[in-house]
Scaffold this active site. Sequence first.
Site, short mmCIF file in Angstrom:
data_model
loop_
_atom_site.label_atom_id
_atom_site.label_comp_id
_atom_site.label_asym_id
_atom_site.label_seq_id
_atom_site.Cartn_x
_atom_site.Cartn_y
_atom_site.Cartn_z
N HIS A 80 0.84 -1.20 0.00
CA HIS A 80 0.00 0.00 0.00
C HIS A 80 0.88 1.25 0.00
CE1 HIS A 80 -2.96 3.00 1.29
NE2 HIS A 80 -2.20 3.26 2.33
N ASP A 109 7.05 22.42 -25.29
CA ASP A 109 6.99 21.06 -24.77
C ASP A 109 8.02 20.97 -23.66
OD1 ASP A 109 7.10 18.07 -24.59
OD2 ASP A 109 5.82 18.25 -26.35
N TRP A 145 7.40 -0.29 4.00
CA TRP A 145 7.98 0.31 2.80
C TRP A 145 9.40 0.81 3.06
CZ3 TRP A 145 9.20 5.52 1.24
CH2 TRP A 145 9.10 6.45 2.27
N SER A 172 13.20 6.36 -13.21
CA SER A 172 12.10 7.12 -13.79
C SER A 172 12.00 8.51 -13.17
CB SER A 172 10.79 6.35 -13.60
OG SER A 172 9.70 7.20 -13.78
N SER A 173 12.06 8.56 -11.83
CA SER A 173 11.94 9.85 -11.14
C SER A 173 13.08 10.78 -11.50
CB SER A 173 11.95 9.66 -9.63
OG SER A 173 10.82 8.97 -9.23
N HIS A 256 13.43 11.64 4.13
CA HIS A 256 12.84 12.89 4.55
C HIS A 256 12.66 13.88 3.41
CE1 HIS A 256 10.68 15.05 7.43
NE2 HIS A 256 11.17 16.13 6.86
N GLU A 258 12.12 13.05 0.57
CA GLU A 258 11.03 12.43 -0.18
C GLU A 258 9.66 12.94 0.28
OE1 GLU A 258 10.66 10.46 -2.72
OE2 GLU A 258 8.57 9.86 -2.46
N TYR A 260 9.00 15.83 1.34
CA TYR A 260 8.81 17.16 0.77
C TYR A 260 8.62 17.10 -0.74
CZ TYR A 260 9.58 18.74 5.38
OH TYR A 260 9.42 18.91 6.72
N SER A 271 -1.18 27.15 -4.24
CA SER A 271 -0.77 28.56 -4.42
C SER A 271 -1.25 29.12 -5.75
CB SER A 271 0.75 28.69 -4.34
OG SER A 271 1.20 28.25 -3.09
N HIS A 305 15.10 12.30 12.76
CA HIS A 305 13.91 12.39 13.63
C HIS A 305 12.98 11.21 13.39
CE1 HIS A 305 11.85 15.08 10.37
NE2 HIS A 305 11.58 13.82 10.16
N HIS A 306 13.25 10.41 12.36
CA HIS A 306 12.48 9.18 12.15
C HIS A 306 13.01 8.04 13.02
CE1 HIS A 306 10.27 10.64 8.56
NE2 HIS A 306 11.35 11.37 8.39
N THR A 331 7.16 26.67 6.80
CA THR A 331 5.83 26.13 6.52
C THR A 331 4.77 27.08 7.05
OG1 THR A 331 6.84 23.97 6.85
CG2 THR A 331 4.45 24.03 6.63
N LYS A 334 4.16 29.84 4.69
CA LYS A 334 3.30 29.45 3.58
C LYS A 334 1.82 29.49 3.98
CE LYS A 334 6.29 26.97 0.53
NZ LYS A 334 5.87 27.73 -0.64
N ARG A 453 1.53 0.40 15.23
CA ARG A 453 1.19 0.28 13.82
C ARG A 453 1.67 -1.06 13.27
NH1 ARG A 453 5.75 4.08 10.92
NH2 ARG A 453 4.62 3.48 9.06
#
Lengths: 534, 289
Positions: A80, A109, A145, A172-173, A256, A258, A260, A271, A305-306, A331, A334, A453
């Site tokens: 998932h 293009d 994951w 790809s990314s 991390h 990722e 963002y 925006s 922090h993870h 943040t 924003k 979890r």
Amino acid sequence: MSSTVADALDHEHDDHGPTKGIGRWLFSTNHKDIGTMYLIFSLTMFFIGGAMAMVIRSELAVPGLQFVHPEFFNSMTTMHALIMVFGAVMPAFVGLANWMIPLMIGAPDMALPRMNNWSFWILPVAFGILLSTLLMPGGAPASGWTMYPPLVLQTGDAFPFLIFSVHLMGISSIMGAINVIVTIINMRAPDMSLLKMPMFVWMWLITAYLLIAVMPVLAGAVTMLLTDQFFGTSFFLAAGGGDPVMFQHIFWFFGHPEVYIMILPAFGVVSEIIPTFSRKKLFGHDSMVYAGSSIAFLSFIVWAHHMFTVGMPLTGQMFFMFATMLIAVPTGVKVFNWVATMWRGAMTFETPMLFSLGFVFLFTIGGFSGLMLAIAPADIQYHDTYFVVAHFHYVLVPGSVFAIMAGAYYWLPKWTGHMYNETLGKAHFWLSTIFVNLTFFPMHFLGLAGMPRRIPDYSTQFADFNTIASIGAFGFGLSQLIFVWIVVTAWRGEKATDRVWEGSHGLEWTVPSPAPWHTFTTPPKARIAQEAFE
Amino acid sequence: MTTHSEDHYYVPHGSHWPVVGSVGLLFLMVGVSSWLNGAGAGFYIMLTGVAVLVFMITGWFAEVIRESQKGLYNDQVDKSFRQGMFWFIFSEVMFFAAFFGALFYARNMSVPWLGGDSNNFFTNLLLWEGYESTWPTDGPGGIGGEYEAMGPFGLPLINTALLLTSSITVTIAHHALLAGKRMRLSIFLAATFVLGFIFVYMQGVEYVEAYQHYNLKLTTGIYGSTFFMLTGFHGMHVTIGAIMLTIIFFRVLKGHFSPDHHFAFEAVAWYWHFVDVVWVGLYVFVYWM
């Protein structure tokens, strides 16, 4: 104006329009066709990943083991996440980027159209391989994951397939991101200076930089897993001088930024939308750019922090705690700017605006719970509980996914040339918002009460909130079918004008709806100044 | 004015190469994975994938070279290619950063901790009693058995000299190209890829030496892992770079490139400098310090 664009089409190209048949899609070098393929792929993955979420919520609806084997449950949480992160959210934003960036900056293009095609066509291969692991001996990957060793090394035959599909997603990314950066830097209309760029373009520029910087690091991390498993290296083996925790450091150095990568384009989308429906200029355009850049910079120095509970020196905990809390500042800038944009604006509440407002409110909830998780001593209580699940689903579902929905509704008339069904759109918004909160808000309580979890069964005191969350999840899943119906019937609505929305500004609204197959063959010099808000 | 090339964008026509590439990647990845899982057919599926990818790369590049020679690419396309190459190299740098990161982590964190550093007294006492942290190491479990480390002198030093020299020769070739001196260009370009291939050969000699005489293997704990993964990936990049230089050399012989239109040459030269810089990092942190 529209006729000049149409007349100017294709003096010098051999193709005057899309080729017929499947070749149009397989061999495409057209940013709009490739954007469409990305978006359809993303929606497909959204439902496949969503179906897995339904398996998870069915199992968790009541205490006890009822439907699935625990191992399969773990596969579901793992798959998932991988599918939603790499298959649904990221490709959706790349699809929006493909469609809109060339239109917004006056380019014909993407800068590297053939590579653009390859970035897309690697994705079906990557996810074909990943999904095929469901049928393999030993089952699909079930390690989460994050693929932490040594657990992930217990994966069955799926293991190398998992590693290589991650490699393909990365390739790809990276190619997609290179294309976005080069397009933005090199293909802008001559009069569009960097600080005149629309915010969506700006946020994608920053995102693309993050992608190129961290996807190779993920590739390195999973390569080490592969060699540890098959070639006897000791990267994550203490007996050989390595350390399983090292994987977590390398993974989250990718992981991390990722997160963002999945939210900065969302910031860009809202925006664009909030000023349109507030009929005001975006408040603090330049400060938005600086805030986005600061977030990107900070995202590289907060990864641990993870891993507060995994063990690290006290100074490390302090550093990562304070650096993480610092992110709240840009943040906050924003969120403040979005609210200030709406302040005294002549607001209307069409579906894109509703989703954007939902985004501002609900993403902020996710941001606040993130701030709580950043506090190292408190995190020891929250870590690996449903509180974390609630946090990242708030930033990803009513965050990223709502922004994608908002963008889809906002630009759908430009893509199809027809207005979608506004009543159904609003119904989609309200049902999604109610059910998303019903699903994820109770998870905060579950987490604070100690429910871990990635567990298929739980103690009976967690029963009620889990039942509520499962009802919410099914409601949310079913509500998304409305979106499919709206998209499928979008070609039947009333004709859209070029401008589409009363308050819309930007180059993309000066071309016809639907946007012609080739948009700008010459740089649209004169139109830039005219589109800028005074 | 309206047909002036600066005023018109160039968009290439459709291409079947990307899809061919995707099919190649599918065969390659499925093949390698099945092979690693012990399915014999996997090897052949992998080879098929490699063949398809080689076919794709050859065909795709040939098409781009043809279009470039026809003069289809204006300055803007040239700039896009350059920027694309720059960001590609940046992504490669980050790939190596992951492995350098692993090396630094092992040397400064995990190995000292296993030896009882910081607050890990009991880790050492209870799990790995008697282990003293040193570098190089194959860890407290002595994974891979007795070995000898690869020193900085001898082959690695010669290799450093080879690569640094090749970086100079490619720069001389570049200046010759800008000045329109084709003979000089060909000679120094040839010198560059010859030096590159000698480097790869020497690296091979070093590996044989390591395996046969030093008992230094990929499986020699964290030292062997970082040593072979870093130098191995670097060697792979040198090989690719040298092949690309060779192709550029033959293109020079065919009369391709002009002083103001030679993106491919520059891209490969950048790539070559990149593998050179990575090697300097390797030499300092893997062999020397």
